[in-house]
Design an enzyme around this catalytic site. Structure first.
Site, mmCIF file in Angstrom:
data_model
loop_
_atom_site.group_PDB
_atom_site.id
_atom_site.type_symbol
_atom_site.label_atom_id
_atom_site.label_comp_id
_atom_site.label_asym_id
_atom_site.label_seq_id
_atom_site.Cartn_x
_atom_site.Cartn_y
_atom_site.Cartn_z
ATOM 1 N N ASP A 200 53.049 76.291 -1.319
ATOM 2 C CA ASP A 200 53.014 77.715 -1.647
ATOM 3 C C ASP A 200 52.315 77.911 -2.984
ATOM 4 O O ASP A 200 52.580 77.190 -3.949
ATOM 5 C CB ASP A 200 54.428 78.283 -1.726
ATOM 6 N N LYS B 249 49.649 84.530 -1.870
ATOM 7 C CA LYS B 249 50.202 85.866 -2.081
ATOM 8 C C LYS B 249 49.097 86.882 -2.360
ATOM 9 O O LYS B 249 47.976 86.518 -2.739
ATOM 10 C CB LYS B 249 51.205 85.820 -3.236
ATOM 11 N N TYR C 136 49.299 82.707 -10.430
ATOM 12 C CA TYR C 136 49.673 81.495 -11.158
ATOM 13 C C TYR C 136 48.494 80.959 -11.961
ATOM 14 O O TYR C 136 47.668 80.185 -11.469
ATOM 15 C CB TYR C 136 50.182 80.414 -10.200
#
Length: 336
Positions: free
Chosen positions: A46, A77, A51
């Site tokens: 994931d 995401k 990030y």
């Protein structure tokens, strides 16, 4: 589709630390950690554009792009688009402050509209060097990043990202979609909608040994009723349950340190690791499909694998319950 039918195992790998969360780590350490996860048999990964402004995706992609694409499951995401221009101001990440101040210097656009959702996915695929995502989470439409404005962000996602991802799922472009958040309320609101429904959700930090009562009150019964699965993020509560000092992305307060000491006294008495107790607790709820601790060193991957497989006696869970260290409503392993 049920996440339990998509995910290849109960232990995945969360890549937030690879985005230089809290501190900068060398590229070679990041690569070695991902390779260790692969060598340990982990096949669910994931990540997110957020990030490190794309840094975690780049680092993960350097390893995974060389692996057969059908041999692993990948989620990322939407909600942040990474721009080519350089950020010249201090970004506002709400409660999370300077979480990724050591990441890439690129400007991050916060946008949950339909057009931004498609751009976000395209950017992820390009950074990672892969041709598709299996699962897409709608990222951080919650109070911790937006305060009182979170409802408007939720509405932006409802009319934008939710509908795009539902279409991509129906077309077979992705296998599943859901929300990836640190709060329960956006998921509860989504499950109450009469329109496109998610296949699951990634809940970070809200179903751990230290923080689970709120999730058990409304969200998890609702998810169970609707047959919606959960991926547990942050099972170590930002590190305090794995020997660190952080809780909720900052220094742990005295009451949390004291609670961890009480849990640690019990794990020591039963000769088990606190990491094993943390991981196995998070997976004991019927809606939990997988847990995705993060890591920045190969040795941590071996610890996580060992923790998942460690034999914990039923007496430990009984003692944990008797000491009032878990909610009476929390399902425990071994039926304790």
């Amino acid at each position: 589709m049920s996440l339990k039918n998509i995910l290849p195992g109960r232990l995945g790998f969360g890549t937030a630390p690879l985005g230089n969360m809290f501190r900068a780590i060398p590229d070679e350490d990041a690569r070695a950690t991902v390779e260790a996860a692969w060598d340990q048999g982990i096949r669910y990964y994931d990540t997110a554009p957020f990030y490190g402004a794309g840094l975690a995706e780049e680092r993960l992609g350097r390893v995974l792009s060389a692996k057969p694409r059908d041999s692993y499951v990948l989620s990322s995401k939407v909600g942040r688009v990474i721009l080519d221009e350089i950020e010249t101001e201090v970004p506002d990440f709400g409660e999370k402050g300077g979480l990724f101040e050591h990441g890439n210097p690129n400007k991050v656009l916060h946008d949950w509209t339909a057009e931004a959702t498609e751009r976000s996915i395209e950017g992820t695929l390009r950074r990672m060097g892969v041709d598709r995502l299996d699962i897409v989470w709608v990222h951080d439409i919650a109070q911790d990043f937006h305060g009182d404005a979170w409802i408007s962000k939720f509405e932006e996602a409802r009319t934008g990202a939710f509908r795009v991802l539902s279409r991509l799922r129906d077309e077979g472009v992705i296998k599943a979609w859901g929300l990836g958040v640190n709060k329960t309320e956006p998921i509860e609101m989504t499950l109450a909608l009469d329109e496109p429904q998610p296949d699951g959700f990634l809940l970070a930090g809200r179903y751990t040994l230290l923080d689970h009562t709120h999730a058990l009150q409304r969200l998890l019964p609702l998810a169970q009723e609707q047959n919606v699965d959960m991926v547990v993020g942050g099972p170590y509560s930002s590190g305090i349950l794995a020997g660190g000092t952080n809780f909720e992305y900052q220094q742990a307060p005295p009451e949390i340190i004291e609670k961890v000491k009480r849990i640690k006294a019990l794990t020591d008495r039963h000769a088990i690791s606190i990491k094993a107790a943390a991981l196995q607790f998070s997976l004991a709820h019927p809606v939990a499909a997988a847990v995705i601790p993060g890591a920045t060193r190969p040795s941590r991957i071996a610890e996580d694998t060992a923790a998942l497989n460690e034999n914990i006696p039923a007496a430990f869970w009984t003692d944990l319950r008797a000491a009032d260290l878990v909610s009476p409503a929390a399902p425990l392993p071994n039926g304790a």
